[in-house]
Design a protein around this motif. Structure first.
Motif, mmCIF file in Angstrom:
data_model
loop_
_atom_site.group_PDB
_atom_site.id
_atom_site.type_symbol
_atom_site.label_atom_id
_atom_site.label_comp_id
_atom_site.label_asym_id
_atom_site.label_seq_id
_atom_site.Cartn_x
_atom_site.Cartn_y
_atom_site.Cartn_z
ATOM 1 N N LYS A 195 1.001 -1.171 0.115
ATOM 2 C CA LYS A 195 0.243 0.233 0.278
ATOM 3 C C LYS A 195 0.905 1.025 0.036
ATOM 4 C CE LYS A 195 -4.282 1.799 1.868
ATOM 5 N NZ LYS A 195 -5.633 1.054 2.944
ATOM 6 N N LEU A 250 2.682 1.653 -3.483
ATOM 7 C CA LEU A 250 1.287 1.961 -4.244
ATOM 8 C C LEU A 250 0.820 4.038 -4.166
ATOM 9 C CD1 LEU A 250 -1.105 -0.465 -5.087
ATOM 10 C CD2 LEU A 250 0.583 -0.169 -6.501
ATOM 11 N N SER A 251 1.319 4.313 -2.779
ATOM 12 C CA SER A 251 0.689 5.540 -2.369
ATOM 13 C C SER A 251 1.556 6.066 -2.644
ATOM 14 C CB SER A 251 0.807 5.805 -1.323
ATOM 15 O OG SER A 251 -0.696 4.824 -0.466
ATOM 16 N N PHE A 309 1.711 6.930 -6.857
ATOM 17 C CA PHE A 309 0.309 7.235 -7.594
ATOM 18 C C PHE A 309 1.038 8.834 -7.124
ATOM 19 C CE2 PHE A 309 -3.300 10.213 -6.088
ATOM 20 C CZ PHE A 309 -3.781 10.187 -7.143
ATOM 21 N N PHE A 364 0.399 -1.134 -15.395
ATOM 22 C CA PHE A 364 0.323 0.323 -14.616
ATOM 23 C C PHE A 364 -1.234 0.709 -15.688
ATOM 24 C CE2 PHE A 364 3.011 -1.566 -12.013
ATOM 25 C CZ PHE A 364 3.172 -1.241 -10.652
ATOM 26 N N THR A 382 -6.024 8.266 -11.209
ATOM 27 C CA THR A 382 -6.387 6.789 -9.822
ATOM 28 C C THR A 382 -5.241 5.954 -10.701
ATOM 29 O OG1 THR A 382 -8.723 7.214 -9.066
ATOM 30 C CG2 THR A 382 -7.474 4.822 -9.221
ATOM 31 N N LEU A 409 -4.133 2.349 -11.823
ATOM 32 C CA LEU A 409 -4.180 1.046 -11.254
ATOM 33 C C LEU A 409 -3.929 -0.443 -11.693
ATOM 34 C CD1 LEU A 409 -6.862 2.736 -12.553
ATOM 35 C CD2 LEU A 409 -8.022 1.238 -12.925
ATOM 36 N N VAL A 410 -3.787 -1.470 -11.458
ATOM 37 C CA VAL A 410 -2.961 -2.392 -11.485
ATOM 38 C C VAL A 410 -3.324 -3.698 -12.428
ATOM 39 C CG1 VAL A 410 -2.998 -3.921 -9.585
ATOM 40 C CG2 VAL A 410 -0.736 -3.806 -10.594
ATOM 41 N N THR A 414 -4.667 -7.086 -13.723
ATOM 42 C CA THR A 414 -5.041 -8.681 -12.495
ATOM 43 C C THR A 414 -5.033 -9.506 -13.514
ATOM 44 O OG1 THR A 414 -7.011 -7.704 -12.644
ATOM 45 C CG2 THR A 414 -5.665 -6.936 -10.775
ATOM 46 N N TYR A 461 -7.115 -4.127 -15.712
ATOM 47 C CA TYR A 461 -6.626 -2.969 -14.256
ATOM 48 C C TYR A 461 -7.201 -2.997 -13.473
ATOM 49 C CZ TYR A 461 -3.453 -2.521 -17.810
ATOM 50 O OH TYR A 461 -2.962 -2.503 -18.974
ATOM 51 N N ALA A 472 -8.418 -1.437 -9.322
ATOM 52 C CA ALA A 472 -7.295 -0.826 -7.651
ATOM 53 C C ALA A 472 -8.942 -0.268 -7.244
ATOM 54 C CB ALA A 472 -7.459 0.525 -8.478
ATOM 55 N N GLY A 473 -9.546 -1.074 -5.526
ATOM 56 C CA GLY A 473 -10.226 -0.677 -4.622
ATOM 57 C C GLY A 473 -11.619 -1.850 -5.553
#
Length: 114
Positions: free
Chosen positions: A2, A5-6, A9, A57, A67, A69-70, A72, A80, A82-83
């Motif tokens: 986390k 990623l923060s 970002f 990404f 935002t 995103l990664v 998957t 991609y 995110a949340g």
């Protein structure tokens, strides 16, 4: 993860790395920038970075905010996430899903890059 990623970002969203995505342990090629046009709404830009470790990404606006995103697992195309957000691309087509609304039905469907 986390924290990574923060930090990533913040690095990208602040414009500090507009031409590159920097993660010291992974090498990235030049970004791929695509503008999508959807049946409803105005066009928007998504920037993609592909890493030499197989990860990729996507940076895109969600509710007016950048935002990250990664990628998957996907049986078809590139997915991609995110949340609760999923951006699913198949060639030049893409759909946006929000699991808070409906995980099976796109909230934005039929987007196409030119």
């Amino acid at each position: 993860m986390k924290a990574f990623l923060s930090a990533a970002f913040l690095l990208v969203a602040t414009g500090a790395a507009s031409d590159s995505f920097i993660v010291p342990q992974v090498k990235f090629g030049p970004p791929v920038v695509a503008t999508y046009h959807c049946p409803t709404g105005k066009p928007f830009t998504v920037t993609y970075w592909n890493g030499d470790n197989g990860q990729s990404f996507a940076l895109m606006p969600i509710a007016g905010k950048p935002t990250l995103l990664v990628n998957t697992l996907s049986a078809d195309g590139v997915r991609y996430a995110a949340g609760s957000i999923v951006w699913w691309t198949k060639g030049s087509n893409a759909d946006l899903y929000d699991a808070r609304v409906d995980p099976e039905k796109p909230t934005l469907a039929g987007c196409r890059s030119r």
